[in-house]
Design an enzyme around this catalytic site. Structure first.
Site: not given
Ligand code: AMP
Ligand code: MG
Length: 512
Positions: A270, A280
């Site tokens: 992702d 990201d």
């Molecule tokens: P990431 O680690 O940023 O790549 O995020 C992985 C997943 O977690 C994605 O679907 C993000 O949208 C979700 N996500 C990360 N942080 C948050 C947050 N604070 N609130 C809601 N969703 C989150």
């Molecule tokens: Mg992400």
């Protein structure tokens, strides 16, 4: 929050004036025109006291976005999501993904909202996304928010990668929200405006493929071909051509990461953009001491995403991408599977080609000989056993290319000096067969071996000042320093050197 008032008070006059103005976007939202199941229509959740702390004027211009003084929207309101600009049609995109090898069928934009797409000065379509803009149907248990530290980190790292010439999403603006976010501690909230050539990920394909929704996969693949890989449309098998094109771009991207010592940290499917941009920025970091096993991310306990594993992981992710397209290719016949498999196998050949070409450049070679690969590995071996600083070794090598007597500038940095001297003798013999004037060679090397990278300890210092003291001066300074990473400039002092033992940062965090 008092912290936010502090930021406003210290912001530049130019930016305060900007807050009285609005920016006119000429949106053309092609992703929004895809079927409803591709996204959720959702508006950002307004924040209490939006305060613009950084606006990327150069990128604003690149996007043909000009402040319009007569309009009512303030820039802070705009980049916090409190005001929705005309023509925006905000959506949270659906996607799935393999996280550390485990498939999660639904992730999606849990804290990001795509305002829309604009066409930039060069005719390129670019997404304008708010990150940290509140909950969406994909938030699961998350608050939809982002903390100031990670927002500034993504701002710094993205802009640094861009200046290094590496494809990346970019930061257009950073706003504090005036609201706290609750992580391990209470932190100031912030929102990043991110610009990407698209936010379509390997995981976007997986979302539909895992639901058996072949029609959606076809829509998405056609959208991606039209948007990113139009040459694939004319191929005998456009979907195989799409796989090939994505493989090629990822091979080039990961090779470019390896050339500057970048460690993404969370190469989940992702977090791999189909466009071939770095996306990201979480616990990512640049390696100081050269060691392929280097890992910074606190959540990467097994070292899955270690520096040296990145090419292999990219290939693994690409295999997951190719799988989603198989039903579109000749009904997933054995022949189609074989062709797709061959393309994925071909990743390493392409990667090696990009990597070797870049490493030749780093060593100042304009011609190629088959033994060059051994020469390159020879230096890396010496660097590993010597615990050499990756960036500084290559930068110093530029000086020695212009002046053979200057070998000592590298020699003196390494603990295994004998090994370096033996290697340098081979290198000089090779340079003698590569006809370039020494000064010209050194100049070319300086254009590929950066003097400055966003070293973790300096990034952490900038974030700490901003978060703990409301002082954005170090953030502004590091951005300025990283703008022209290949030039020696007086203001680089203090940014080119590796960390002292007590400054070393060994762990980085996502901060989500
Ligand atoms: P990431 O680690 O940023 O790549 O995020 C992985 C997943 O977690 C994605 O679907 C993000 O949208 C979700 N996500 C990360 N942080 C948050 C947050 N604070 N609130 C809601 N969703 C989150
Ligand atoms: Mg992400």
């Amino acid at each position: 929050m008092a912290a936010c008032l502090g930021y406003c008070a210290t912001a530049e006059i130019r930016i305060i004036r900007m807050t009285q103005q609005a920016i006119r976007f000429a949106f053309d939202n092609s992703y929004r025109r895809l079927p409803d199941r591709f996204y959720a229509r959702i508006h950002p959740t307004p924040v209490k006291t939006p305060c613009l702390i950084k606006l990327n004027m150069a990128l604003l211009e690149e996007l043909c976005l000009h402040p319009a003084p007569t309009e009512a929207h303030g820039t802070a309101s705009l980049f916090s999501g409190n005001d929705i600009p005309d023509g925006a049609d905000p959506i949270a995109m659906a996607y799935a993904g393999h996280q550390f090898g485990n498939f999660v069928p639904q992730l999606g934009d849990g804290r990001a909202i795509l305002l829309g797409e604009v066409i930039d000065r060069t005719g390129q379509r670019r997404d304008i996304q708010l990150k940290g803009s509140g909950q969406t149907p994909f938030s699961r248990s998350g608050d939809g928010r982002a903390a100031l530290g990670p927002v500034l980190r993504e701002y710094i790292l993205g802009e640094a990668m861009h200046a290094l010439g590496i494809p990346t999403t970019r930061a257009l603006a950073a706003v504090t929200t005036g609201e706290p976010v609750y992580r391990e501690t209470i932190l100031p909230g912030a929102i990043l405006t991110r610009v990407a050539s698209s936010h379509i990920r390997v995981g976007t394909f997986q979302y539909f493929a895992s639901r058996g929704d072949t029609e959606a996969v076809r829509h998405l693949a056609d959208h991606v071909i039209a948007r990113h890989y139009p040459q694939a449309a004319g191929a005998d098998s456009p979907y195989l051509a799409l796989i090939e094109a994505v493989v090629e771009r990822q091979a080039a991207l990961v090779a470019a990461w390896m050339h500057v010592g970048f460690i993404h940290g969370v190469m989940n499917t992702d977090n791999m953009a189909i466009s071939g941009e770095t996306i990201d920025y979480g616990p990512c970091a640049f390696m100081d001491t050269y060691d392929p096993a280097t890992v910074f991310s606190s959540i990467d306990r097994g070292g899955r995403y270690a520096y040296g594993n990145q090419p292999g992981i990219a290939q693994w992710n690409l295999a997951r991408f190719a799988e989603t397209l198989l039903p579109l290719i000749d009904d997933a016949s054995d022949a189609a599977i074989q062709q797709a498999t061959d393309l994925i196998r071909g990743f390493f050949g392409r990667y090696e080609e990009h990597w070797t070409a870049g490493m030749r450049g780093k060593l100042g070679l304009a011609t190629s000989e088959p033994e060059d690969v051994d020469l390159i590995h020879g230096l890396l071996d010496v660097m590993k056993t010597s615990g050499a600083d990756f960036t500084l070794t290559f930068r110093r090598l530029c000086d020695t290319a212009a002046d053979a007597h200057a070998d000592s500038v590298v020699h003196d940095m390494l603990s295994d000096r004998q090994a370096y001297d033996a290697w340098a003798a081979q290198w000089r013999a090779r340079l003698a067969r590569d006809s370039q004037a020494p000064a010209e060679r050194a100049e070319r090397m300086r254009r590929t071996n950066p003097a400055v990278i966003p070293r973790n300890h300096r990034v952490e210092q900038a974030l700490k000042s901003a978060v703990d003291e409301g002082n954005l001066a170090p953030f502004e300074e590091i951005l300025r320093v990283l703008e022209r990473p290949y030039e020696d400039r007086p203001e680089l002092a203090g940014y080119t050197e590796p960390p002292q033992e007590n400054e070393r940062v060994s762990r980085t965090f996502c901060g989500t």
